[in-house]
Design a protein around this motif. Structure first.
Motif, PDB file in Angstrom:
ATOM      1  N   PRO A 122       0.526  -1.144   0.008  1.00 18.87           N
ATOM      2  CA  PRO A 122      -0.168  -0.189   0.117  1.00 18.87           C
ATOM      3  C   PRO A 122       0.831   1.459  -0.057  1.00 18.87           C
ATOM      4  O   PRO A 122       1.945   1.275   0.616  1.00 18.87           O
ATOM      5  CB  PRO A 122      -0.815  -0.014   1.114  1.00 18.87           C
ATOM      6  N   ALA A 123       0.200   2.399  -0.419  1.00 21.16           N
ATOM      7  CA  ALA A 123       0.938   3.517  -0.392  1.00 21.16           C
ATOM      8  C   ALA A 123       1.504   4.163   0.693  1.00 21.16           C
ATOM      9  O   ALA A 123       2.751   4.531   0.789  1.00 21.16           O
ATOM     10  CB  ALA A 123      -0.036   4.639  -1.159  1.00 21.16           C
TER      11      ALA A 123
ATOM     12  N   VAL B 165      10.174  -2.526 -13.045  1.00 21.03           N
ATOM     13  CA  VAL B 165      10.113  -3.417 -11.979  1.00 21.03           C
ATOM     14  C   VAL B 165       8.993  -3.381 -11.057  1.00 21.03           C
ATOM     15  O   VAL B 165       8.780  -4.395 -10.486  1.00 21.03           O
ATOM     16  CB  VAL B 165      11.420  -3.197 -11.193  1.00 21.03           C
ATOM     17  N   LEU B 166       8.324  -2.386 -10.853  1.00 20.48           N
ATOM     18  CA  LEU B 166       7.165  -1.993 -10.179  1.00 20.48           C
ATOM     19  C   LEU B 166       6.161  -1.331 -10.730  1.00 20.48           C
ATOM     20  O   LEU B 166       6.676  -0.209 -11.630  1.00 20.48           O
ATOM     21  CB  LEU B 166       7.404  -1.252  -8.847  1.00 20.48           C
ATOM     22  N   THR B 167       4.734  -1.336 -10.630  1.00 19.10           N
ATOM     23  CA  THR B 167       3.886  -0.805 -11.105  1.00 19.10           C
ATOM     24  C   THR B 167       3.137  -0.199 -10.039  1.00 19.10           C
ATOM     25  O   THR B 167       3.171  -0.724  -8.919  1.00 19.10           O
ATOM     26  CB  THR B 167       2.843  -1.382 -12.176  1.00 19.10           C
ATOM     27  N   VAL B 168       2.351   0.856 -10.306  1.00 21.54           N
ATOM     28  CA  VAL B 168       1.397   1.622  -9.157  1.00 21.54           C
ATOM     29  C   VAL B 168      -0.058   1.690  -9.510  1.00 21.54           C
ATOM     30  O   VAL B 168      -0.190   2.203 -10.884  1.00 21.54           O
ATOM     31  CB  VAL B 168       2.019   2.894  -8.561  1.00 21.54           C
ATOM     32  N   ASP B 169      -0.965   1.217  -8.823  1.00 20.28           N
ATOM     33  CA  ASP B 169      -2.417   1.440  -9.621  1.00 20.28           C
ATOM     34  C   ASP B 169      -3.034   2.909  -8.930  1.00 20.28           C
ATOM     35  O   ASP B 169      -2.288   3.501  -8.692  1.00 20.28           O
ATOM     36  CB  ASP B 169      -3.189   0.137  -8.959  1.00 20.28           C
TER      37      ASP B 169
ATOM     38  N   GLU C  93      -4.972   3.477  -6.666  1.00 18.41           N
ATOM     39  CA  GLU C  93      -5.045   3.689  -5.386  1.00 18.41           C
ATOM     40  C   GLU C  93      -3.760   3.952  -4.558  1.00 18.41           C
ATOM     41  O   GLU C  93      -3.381   4.278  -3.480  1.00 18.41           O
ATOM     42  CB  GLU C  93      -5.611   2.324  -4.706  1.00 18.41           C
ATOM     43  N   GLY C  94      -2.812   4.110  -5.488  1.00 19.67           N
ATOM     44  CA  GLY C  94      -1.456   4.066  -5.203  1.00 19.67           C
ATOM     45  C   GLY C  94      -0.655   2.940  -4.492  1.00 19.67           C
ATOM     46  O   GLY C  94       0.471   2.951  -3.968  1.00 19.67           O
ATOM     47  N   THR C  95      -1.030   1.587  -4.627  1.00 21.16           N
ATOM     48  CA  THR C  95      -0.667   0.271  -4.455  1.00 21.16           C
ATOM     49  C   THR C  95       0.365   0.207  -5.325  1.00 21.16           C
ATOM     50  O   THR C  95       0.466  -0.075  -6.571  1.00 21.16           O
ATOM     51  CB  THR C  95      -1.586  -0.643  -4.317  1.00 21.16           C
ATOM     52  N   TRP C  96       1.333  -0.451  -4.645  1.00 24.95           N
ATOM     53  CA  TRP C  96       2.713  -0.789  -5.654  1.00 24.95           C
ATOM     54  C   TRP C  96       2.512  -2.599  -5.822  1.00 24.95           C
ATOM     55  O   TRP C  96       2.560  -3.018  -4.910  1.00 24.95           O
ATOM     56  CB  TRP C  96       3.945  -0.425  -5.148  1.00 24.95           C
TER      57      TRP C  96
END
Length: 236
Positions: A53-54, A76-80, A82-85
């Protein structure tokens, strides 16, 4: 001195020692994949189990600039929304390697101590004790700890991998406690970093101890001393 304060530097020494021992092999593996070490290598024990979570990531990076542009640019990472990684396929490959390499480096490191110390023979028991502390700490842990716990543990994990992974999660229980303590005192991350020794820092550290201590209440007094002594005897 509280038990929580006594054991924290021991935990840090053992965990950071294992991480540094693994760093060269991580850098080689990452370079072959065109990536730099990032959040996935620091937070693998949680990110491999669940998205982060953010608020948890923000707390985990509160003493840094929090810049995640490299992880995003390198895929390497994406964020949705809601700000969740979330780990990408590449991110998961890197995080899995970081976890395994840290465990392997720790096993090598802990095998190198003097013969009169238990070394690797003590690691399964230490991992078991830390696992119980992690479970009990779910009641009192903050955002970062809950993002990191329960830790991701593959079925074939060695005792050294279990211990390093669990320590990586456990460190966030006290980190959450410390952030809660200095925020309650009305300070920012920059202010607590610059705060000199004195009554205010003493009070914040005491509050940190108070908030961190409940995680260890699941252990008996003898088990707490066993954990402290066993961790202290590991090379690092």
């Amino acid at each position: 001195m509280s038990y929580a304060r006594r054991i924290r530097p021991v935990i840090d020494r053992v965990y950071v020692g294992a991480r540094w021992a693994a760093r060269a092999r991580l850098e080689t593996f990452y370079a072959e994949r065109g990536a730099d070490l990032g959040a996935e290598s620091s937070f693998f024990s949680g990110l491999l189990a669940r998205p982060m979570p953010a608020d948890a990531l923000a707390d985990g990076l509160v003493y840094t600039d929090g810049d995640m542009s490299a992880e995003l640019a390198q895929g390497v990472l994406t964020v949705d929304a809601e700000g969740t990684w979330h780990l990408t396929e590449l991110g998961r490959e890197l995080a899995l390697f970081a976890q395994r390499a840290t465990g392997e480096a720790a096993e090598e490191l802990w095998s190198s101590g003097p013969p009169m110390l238990p070394g690797l023979a003590s690691v399964p028991r230490l991992a078991e004790l830390v696992g119980r502390v992690l479970t009990h700490g779910m009641v009192t842990g903050g955002p970062a700890f809950h993002a990191m716990t329960p830790a991701y543990e593959p079925a074939d994990a060695s005792p050294a991998m279990l211990l390093t992974t669990r320590l990586g999660s456990l460190r966030h229980h006290r980190a959450d406690a410390h952030r809660a303590a200095w925020r309650a005192a009305g300070l920012t991350a920059e202010q607590i970093t610059a705060l000199p020794d004195g009554p205010q820092r003493v009070a914040i550290e005491a509050e940190t101890d108070r908030l961190d201590a409940p995680a260890y209440a699941v252990l008996t007094e003898n088990e707490r001393e066993e954990l402290l002594a066993g961790m202290g005897a590991l090379p690092g």
